[in-house]
Design a protein around this motif. Structure first.
Motif, PDB file in Angstrom:
ATOM      1  N   LEU A  37      -4.028 -58.306 -64.039  1.00 33.08           N
ATOM      2  CA  LEU A  37      -4.143 -59.415 -64.617  1.00 33.08           C
ATOM      3  C   LEU A  37      -4.638 -60.547 -63.884  1.00 33.08           C
ATOM      4  O   LEU A  37      -4.166 -61.736 -63.954  1.00 33.08           O
ATOM      5  CB  LEU A  37      -1.853 -59.291 -64.375  1.00 33.08           C
ATOM      6  CG  LEU A  37      -0.990 -58.720 -65.472  1.00 33.08           C
ATOM      7  CD1 LEU A  37      -0.223 -58.866 -65.226  1.00 33.08           C
ATOM      8  CD2 LEU A  37      -1.583 -59.980 -66.680  1.00 33.08           C
ATOM      9  N   LEU A  38      -4.728 -59.883 -62.300  1.00 29.14           N
ATOM     10  CA  LEU A  38      -5.370 -61.273 -61.285  1.00 29.14           C
ATOM     11  C   LEU A  38      -6.570 -60.829 -61.721  1.00 29.14           C
ATOM     12  O   LEU A  38      -7.433 -62.244 -60.988  1.00 29.14           O
ATOM     13  CB  LEU A  38      -4.362 -60.318 -60.060  1.00 29.14           C
ATOM     14  CG  LEU A  38      -3.062 -60.974 -60.046  1.00 29.14           C
ATOM     15  CD1 LEU A  38      -2.500 -61.108 -58.463  1.00 29.14           C
ATOM     16  CD2 LEU A  38      -3.098 -62.288 -60.129  1.00 29.14           C
ATOM     17  N   LEU A  39      -7.219 -59.681 -61.704  1.00 23.13           N
ATOM     18  CA  LEU A  39      -8.770 -59.647 -61.808  1.00 23.13           C
ATOM     19  C   LEU A  39      -9.368 -59.774 -62.503  1.00 23.13           C
ATOM     20  O   LEU A  39     -11.020 -59.353 -62.660  1.00 23.13           O
ATOM     21  CB  LEU A  39      -8.671 -58.197 -60.288  1.00 23.13           C
ATOM     22  CG  LEU A  39      -7.767 -58.065 -59.536  1.00 23.13           C
ATOM     23  CD1 LEU A  39      -8.795 -57.201 -58.679  1.00 23.13           C
ATOM     24  CD2 LEU A  39      -8.986 -60.162 -58.463  1.00 23.13           C
ATOM     25  N   VAL A 110       2.316 -62.436 -52.240  1.00 26.79           N
ATOM     26  CA  VAL A 110       3.732 -62.332 -52.783  1.00 26.79           C
ATOM     27  C   VAL A 110       4.178 -63.236 -53.065  1.00 26.79           C
ATOM     28  O   VAL A 110       5.116 -63.134 -54.398  1.00 26.79           O
ATOM     29  CB  VAL A 110       4.698 -61.200 -51.356  1.00 26.79           C
ATOM     30  CG1 VAL A 110       6.015 -61.093 -51.939  1.00 26.79           C
ATOM     31  CG2 VAL A 110       3.826 -59.600 -50.947  1.00 26.79           C
ATOM     32  N   LYS A 111       4.775 -64.205 -52.264  1.00 27.28           N
ATOM     33  CA  LYS A 111       5.276 -65.314 -53.105  1.00 27.28           C
ATOM     34  C   LYS A 111       4.560 -65.525 -54.095  1.00 27.28           C
ATOM     35  O   LYS A 111       4.879 -66.453 -55.531  1.00 27.28           O
ATOM     36  CB  LYS A 111       4.710 -66.657 -52.099  1.00 27.28           C
ATOM     37  CG  LYS A 111       6.013 -66.350 -50.791  1.00 27.28           C
ATOM     38  CD  LYS A 111       5.688 -67.959 -49.971  1.00 27.28           C
ATOM     39  CE  LYS A 111       7.019 -67.853 -48.760  1.00 27.28           C
ATOM     40  NZ  LYS A 111       6.919 -68.694 -48.240  1.00 27.28           N
ATOM     41  N   LEU A 112       2.554 -66.120 -54.170  1.00 24.94           N
ATOM     42  CA  LEU A 112       1.947 -66.904 -55.371  1.00 24.94           C
ATOM     43  C   LEU A 112       2.294 -65.736 -56.530  1.00 24.94           C
ATOM     44  O   LEU A 112       2.914 -66.257 -57.654  1.00 24.94           O
ATOM     45  CB  LEU A 112       0.792 -66.253 -55.003  1.00 24.94           C
ATOM     46  CG  LEU A 112      -0.307 -66.366 -56.007  1.00 24.94           C
ATOM     47  CD1 LEU A 112      -0.215 -67.595 -56.709  1.00 24.94           C
ATOM     48  CD2 LEU A 112      -1.712 -65.752 -56.005  1.00 24.94           C
ATOM     49  N   VAL A 114       4.821 -63.610 -57.037  1.00 29.27           N
ATOM     50  CA  VAL A 114       6.415 -63.538 -57.378  1.00 29.27           C
ATOM     51  C   VAL A 114       6.747 -64.892 -58.541  1.00 29.27           C
ATOM     52  O   VAL A 114       8.064 -64.790 -59.361  1.00 29.27           O
ATOM     53  CB  VAL A 114       7.506 -63.065 -56.652  1.00 29.27           C
ATOM     54  CG1 VAL A 114       8.829 -63.390 -56.618  1.00 29.27           C
ATOM     55  CG2 VAL A 114       7.595 -62.032 -55.667  1.00 29.27           C
ATOM     56  N   ASP A 115       6.762 -66.206 -57.493  1.00 31.52           N
ATOM     57  CA  ASP A 115       6.253 -66.926 -58.478  1.00 31.52           C
ATOM     58  C   ASP A 115       6.114 -67.335 -60.191  1.00 31.52           C
ATOM     59  O   ASP A 115       6.349 -67.808 -60.980  1.00 31.52           O
ATOM     60  CB  ASP A 115       6.102 -68.173 -57.816  1.00 31.52           C
ATOM     61  CG  ASP A 115       6.660 -68.500 -56.422  1.00 31.52           C
ATOM     62  OD1 ASP A 115       7.651 -68.583 -56.007  1.00 31.52           O
ATOM     63  OD2 ASP A 115       5.780 -69.384 -55.449  1.00 31.52           O
ATOM     64  N   ARG A 116       5.704 -66.292 -60.534  1.00 32.85           N
ATOM     65  CA  ARG A 116       4.750 -66.210 -62.004  1.00 32.85           C
ATOM     66  C   ARG A 116       5.852 -65.203 -63.103  1.00 32.85           C
ATOM     67  O   ARG A 116       5.821 -65.600 -63.746  1.00 32.85           O
ATOM     68  CB  ARG A 116       3.459 -65.558 -61.894  1.00 32.85           C
ATOM     69  CG  ARG A 116       2.260 -65.994 -61.544  1.00 32.85           C
ATOM     70  CD  ARG A 116       0.891 -65.674 -62.170  1.00 32.85           C
ATOM     71  NE  ARG A 116      -0.416 -66.319 -60.998  1.00 32.85           N
ATOM     72  CZ  ARG A 116      -1.082 -66.124 -61.523  1.00 32.85           C
ATOM     73  NH1 ARG A 116      -2.045 -65.497 -62.027  1.00 32.85           N
ATOM     74  NH2 ARG A 116      -2.424 -66.395 -60.840  1.00 32.85           N
ATOM     75  N   SER A 117       6.973 -64.699 -61.916  1.00 31.66           N
ATOM     76  CA  SER A 117       7.817 -64.162 -63.079  1.00 31.66           C
ATOM     77  C   SER A 117       9.032 -65.560 -63.465  1.00 31.66           C
ATOM     78  O   SER A 117       9.859 -64.625 -63.967  1.00 31.66           O
ATOM     79  CB  SER A 117       8.238 -62.981 -61.978  1.00 31.66           C
ATOM     80  OG  SER A 117       9.371 -63.705 -61.135  1.00 31.66           O
ATOM     81  N   LYS A 118       8.890 -65.928 -62.492  1.00 32.80           N
ATOM     82  CA  LYS A 118       9.896 -67.658 -63.037  1.00 32.80           C
ATOM     83  C   LYS A 118      11.304 -66.909 -62.225  1.00 32.80           C
ATOM     84  O   LYS A 118      12.274 -67.556 -62.784  1.00 32.80           O
ATOM     85  CB  LYS A 118       9.688 -68.002 -64.428  1.00 32.80           C
ATOM     86  CG  LYS A 118       8.245 -68.436 -64.655  1.00 32.80           C
ATOM     87  CD  LYS A 118       8.243 -69.835 -63.691  1.00 32.80           C
ATOM     88  CE  LYS A 118       6.313 -70.397 -63.812  1.00 32.80           C
ATOM     89  NZ  LYS A 118       6.330 -71.470 -63.178  1.00 32.80           N
ATOM     90  N   GLY A 119      11.584 -65.882 -61.849  1.00 29.23           N
ATOM     91  CA  GLY A 119      13.352 -65.574 -61.683  1.00 29.23           C
ATOM     92  C   GLY A 119      13.267 -64.772 -62.212  1.00 29.23           C
ATOM     93  O   GLY A 119      14.691 -64.835 -62.163  1.00 29.23           O
ATOM     94  N   TYR A 137      11.933 -63.621 -49.080  1.00 28.07           N
ATOM     95  CA  TYR A 137      11.399 -64.684 -50.154  1.00 28.07           C
ATOM     96  C   TYR A 137      11.937 -64.316 -51.228  1.00 28.07           C
ATOM     97  O   TYR A 137      12.391 -64.518 -52.046  1.00 28.07           O
ATOM     98  CB  TYR A 137       9.738 -65.314 -49.865  1.00 28.07           C
ATOM     99  CG  TYR A 137       9.469 -65.902 -51.099  1.00 28.07           C
ATOM    100  CD1 TYR A 137       9.614 -67.378 -51.359  1.00 28.07           C
ATOM    101  CD2 TYR A 137       8.862 -65.624 -51.952  1.00 28.07           C
ATOM    102  CE1 TYR A 137       9.583 -68.445 -51.473  1.00 28.07           C
ATOM    103  CE2 TYR A 137       8.665 -66.471 -53.290  1.00 28.07           C
ATOM    104  CZ  TYR A 137       9.060 -67.890 -53.180  1.00 28.07           C
ATOM    105  OH  TYR A 137       8.296 -69.431 -54.065  1.00 28.07           O
ATOM    106  N   VAL A 138      11.913 -62.565 -51.431  1.00 25.79           N
ATOM    107  CA  VAL A 138      11.710 -62.310 -52.947  1.00 25.79           C
ATOM    108  C   VAL A 138      13.227 -61.905 -52.833  1.00 25.79           C
ATOM    109  O   VAL A 138      13.960 -61.826 -53.664  1.00 25.79           O
ATOM    110  CB  VAL A 138      11.074 -60.841 -52.862  1.00 25.79           C
ATOM    111  CG1 VAL A 138       9.366 -60.948 -53.239  1.00 25.79           C
ATOM    112  CG2 VAL A 138      11.578 -59.788 -51.903  1.00 25.79           C
ATOM    113  N   SER A 139      14.152 -62.157 -52.374  1.00 27.62           N
ATOM    114  CA  SER A 139      15.682 -62.163 -52.487  1.00 27.62           C
ATOM    115  C   SER A 139      15.935 -63.068 -53.076  1.00 27.62           C
ATOM    116  O   SER A 139      17.039 -62.973 -53.732  1.00 27.62           O
ATOM    117  CB  SER A 139      16.226 -62.178 -51.201  1.00 27.62           C
ATOM    118  OG  SER A 139      16.259 -62.493 -50.215  1.00 27.62           O
TER     119      SER A 139
END
Length: 340
Positions: A37-39, A110-112, A114-119, A137-139
């Motif tokens: 998904l990233l590379l 990790v933030k980058l 996780v943010d793609r999951s939109k919660g 952050y993920v919590s």
């Protein structure tokens, strides 16, 4: 061109992947994994890039191993030196996106992601040697989480200590896998080595030996859907077993591998967790040969109790590698390295 040739061209046009519906692509990409998904997928074409950003692709977040190197250095001057490598996946990511290695942060990564999951993330496997900031952050960013895999040592690292503080936020949590993955061996930890600044920042002094019990207590209090517990290379004595029984009465499946677990602890869990269907112990130590009582209990309760003991010749080796005593020894050795 003949009519048949025209039909072939039209058929090829209809089958072009980049012209597929974005939702269909996203559904397929959701099975691809983080590395693709990233590379890979985003660089095929614009439609694939757009599809790769769909939150459905990021519902299951399994972070590859993160192993910043070096963790231990040879000289005092090297202590402040940042990691030169982060593991094969992260090294590829840094190179592909042209990121300065000195500025790469696993917390920001990790933030980058996780943010793609939109919660909407429901499964999460955090990378080893992550950070307290990433866990906090993920919590908050993954409120719908159902399954968590936490690769860490419950004695040594700071973010183990704060896991009981945040795990109660996942109200829909159904399963937890706690896996020990402390990777500094005796040769790396020998005297004369110094801890890098990054490694120092991960360590917790003093250590916390009741982390597991506090984790279970928080799950029992806040996670009413919890049903599955997996443990690797940790200890399960009487206190831990009683905590499981008292706080996880609806537990249905429990698996332990490479753990120190007493026979009485197994009996306590199997008898006390009334809804337990399966208890599986593999390559564990701490109880004697002969499991007649366990199998008798299994027949009486109708529960599947599978206990695969380690052969006698392997017990000492496994005991040294996987017990809390080993981690205490490593912890003390690190204190020596730090001059404490």
């Amino acid at each position: 061109m003949s009519k048949d040739g025209d039909d072939v061209v039209l058929e090829q046009e209809r089958r072009r992947w980049e012209k597929m519906d974005v939702d269909c692509l996203a559904n397929a990409f959701s099975r691809a994994g983080m590395e693709s998904l990233l590379l890979a997928l985003p660089f095929v074409c614009k439609s694939w890039y757009k599809a790769s950003l769909n939150p459905i692709c990021w519902a299951c977040l399994s972070f590859p191993d993160y192993i910043p190197s070096p963790l231990l250095v040879n000289t005092v001057e090297e202590i402040e030196m940042g990691p030169q490598s982060f593991g094969s996946f992260y090294d590829k990511f840094v190179d592909e996106y042209g990121i300065d290695k000195s500025r790469f942060s696993i917390t920001a990564f990790v933030k980058l992601v996780v943010d793609r999951s939109k919660g909407k993330a429901t499964q999460l496997e955090l990378p080893m040697y992550s950070t307290e900031a990433a866990l906090r952050y993920v919590s908050d960013a993954c409120p719908l989480l159902k399954h968590l895999t936490f690769d860490d040592d419950l004695v040594i690292f700071k973010h183990s200590r704060i896991l009981p503080e945040v795990i109660g936020k996942w109200k829909f949590l159904e399963g937890l896998s706690l896996r020990h993955s402390f990777m500094v061996n005796d040769q790396q930890g020998r005297r004369g080595k110094y801890l890098s600044r990054y490694f120092r920042e991960l360590l917790a002094f003093p250590s916390c030996f009741d982390v597991f019990e506090r984790i279970v207590a928080q799950i029992g209090t806040h996670c009413k859907h919890f049903r599955q517990l997996t443990l690797m290379k940790t200890r399960l004595h009487r206190d831990e077993a009683l905590t499981i029984v008292n706080f996880l009465p609806h537990l249905q499946t429990m698996s332990v591998t490479g753990c120190i677990i007493e026979r009485d602890s197994i009996l306590t869990i199997v008898r006390g967790c009334k809804e337990l269907r399966v208890f599986c112990a593999k390559e564990c130590t701490g109880f004697e040969e002969g499991g007649e009582e366990l199998y008798k209990l299994a027949r009486q309760t109708g529960k599947l109790v599978c206990v695969d003991r380690v052969r006698r010749a392997e017990r000492l080796i496994l005991g040294v590698l996987s017990t809390t005593l080993m981690r205490e020894s490593v912890y003390n050795r690190l204190r020596i390295c730090l001059g404490q």
